[in-house]
Design a protein around this motif. Sequence first.
Motif, PDB file in Angstrom:
ATOM      1  N   VAL A  60      10.245 -12.921 -11.950  1.00 16.25           N
ATOM      2  CA  VAL A  60      11.478 -12.415 -11.337  1.00 16.25           C
ATOM      3  C   VAL A  60      11.462 -12.633  -9.823  1.00 16.25           C
ATOM      4  O   VAL A  60      12.457 -13.044  -9.231  1.00 16.25           O
ATOM      5  N   VAL A  61      10.325 -12.399  -9.194  1.00 11.44           N
ATOM      6  CA  VAL A  61      10.237 -12.531  -7.732  1.00 11.44           C
ATOM      7  C   VAL A  61      10.169 -13.996  -7.310  1.00 11.44           C
ATOM      8  O   VAL A  61      10.918 -14.444  -6.437  1.00 11.44           O
ATOM      9  N   ILE A  62       9.278 -14.757  -7.925  1.00 12.72           N
ATOM     10  CA  ILE A  62       9.044 -16.132  -7.477  1.00 12.72           C
ATOM     11  C   ILE A  62      10.107 -17.090  -7.996  1.00 12.72           C
ATOM     12  O   ILE A  62      10.403 -18.105  -7.344  1.00 12.72           O
ATOM     13  N   GLY A  63      10.712 -16.795  -9.121  1.00 15.42           N
ATOM     14  CA  GLY A  63      11.615 -17.743  -9.758  1.00 15.42           C
ATOM     15  C   GLY A  63      13.043 -17.727  -9.274  1.00 15.42           C
ATOM     16  O   GLY A  63      13.925 -18.247  -9.960  1.00 15.42           O
ATOM     17  N   VAL A  73      18.566 -10.234  -4.198  1.00 11.46           N
ATOM     18  CA  VAL A  73      17.360  -9.763  -4.862  1.00 11.46           C
ATOM     19  C   VAL A  73      16.215  -9.535  -3.884  1.00 11.46           C
ATOM     20  O   VAL A  73      15.332  -8.703  -4.126  1.00 11.46           O
ATOM     21  N   GLU A  74      16.224 -10.251  -2.747  1.00 14.47           N
ATOM     22  CA  GLU A  74      15.126 -10.082  -1.790  1.00 14.47           C
ATOM     23  C   GLU A  74      15.083  -8.679  -1.193  1.00 14.47           C
ATOM     24  O   GLU A  74      14.010  -8.203  -0.803  1.00 14.47           O
ATOM     25  N   ILE A  83       6.468  -2.292  -8.896  1.00 16.69           N
ATOM     26  CA  ILE A  83       6.303  -2.488 -10.336  1.00 16.69           C
ATOM     27  C   ILE A  83       5.131  -3.415 -10.613  1.00 16.69           C
ATOM     28  O   ILE A  83       4.308  -3.162 -11.502  1.00 16.69           O
ATOM     29  N   PHE A  84       5.026  -4.479  -9.822  1.00 14.42           N
ATOM     30  CA  PHE A  84       3.960  -5.467 -10.015  1.00 14.42           C
ATOM     31  C   PHE A  84       2.585  -4.841  -9.771  1.00 14.42           C
ATOM     32  O   PHE A  84       1.653  -5.029 -10.552  1.00 14.42           O
ATOM     33  N   THR A 151      13.449 -24.011 -10.048  1.00 11.94           N
ATOM     34  CA  THR A 151      12.298 -23.174  -9.694  1.00 11.94           C
ATOM     35  C   THR A 151      11.769 -22.374 -10.885  1.00 11.94           C
ATOM     36  O   THR A 151      10.578 -22.451 -11.210  1.00 11.94           O
ATOM     37  N   PRO A 152      12.607 -21.578 -11.570  1.00 15.42           N
ATOM     38  CA  PRO A 152      12.069 -20.846 -12.727  1.00 15.42           C
ATOM     39  C   PRO A 152      11.660 -21.764 -13.872  1.00 15.42           C
ATOM     40  O   PRO A 152      10.789 -21.409 -14.659  1.00 15.42           O
TER      41      PRO A 152
END
Length: 259
Positions: A60-63, A73-74, A83-84, A151-152
């Motif tokens: 979710v963060v990197i993609g 989202v940032e 959460i991570f 990216t994802p």
Amino acid sequence: MQYRTSPTTLNQLVGSDAAALVVIAPLAVVAAVLVVRGHPAGPVLGGSIGVYAVYTYAQVVIGQEYLRLPGNVEYWFPLLLAIFVLAEAATVLSWLAIPSDLPRFSRRVERAAAVALLGSAAFLSLGLHFPTMLTAWDDPSSMTEYVSSPTPFWMVKLMDLGILVPVALIVGIGLLAGADWAGRVVYPLLTAYTCLTISVASMAVVMVLRADPDASLALAAGFLVLALLFVGLTVVLYRPLWRADASGRRATSEDGRTS
């Protein structure tokens, strides 16, 4: 929260969020209650949810397609980071809390778990990722998902082919060989894979319901069947844990009456 991604990937994220809300979150509550009660299934289930959350929220963060697609989202990064980190802590602490004398299941169930893991590795690599990877090299414009959100696309391939597939192969082979370590690892591992399969099945269903250009009714049906098979196998795996807990409680009760 507005994801910075394409409509196709957004459909997948909506499906993942739906699975997390309807299935994974209640399982997390169940795991917490079991841990408080001292049930041997508690840390096994808790660690599995931790693995699921690490895998899911890293993507979710990197993609995201930052600076290229609209969204915010940032600004939610602190929540996703929390959460991570909690997922990492749940994974490590749960593994440390798993009883060293986990009951071994029958050789037939052990082989079934091995086949499920090896079959999943084969499906992920040969049936899902390698064909689309070849298409991305040869004709990338033919895939809406890749053109809109590369990216994802590569992020998922990296994590599946670099983590899920090798681990499934190693543990599956270990189970077939009757290795003691594999019998311990398979409990949280197969449960985590079950959670991930449910999430992917939910993604595929949402894509079909929303008439996504990359949706596949056959793929959605296949993932649903796979998720049901994993759920059934996981339930079978947990039976010895429930029997062990019941036996332990009876022994404690008898000791109390004797004293």
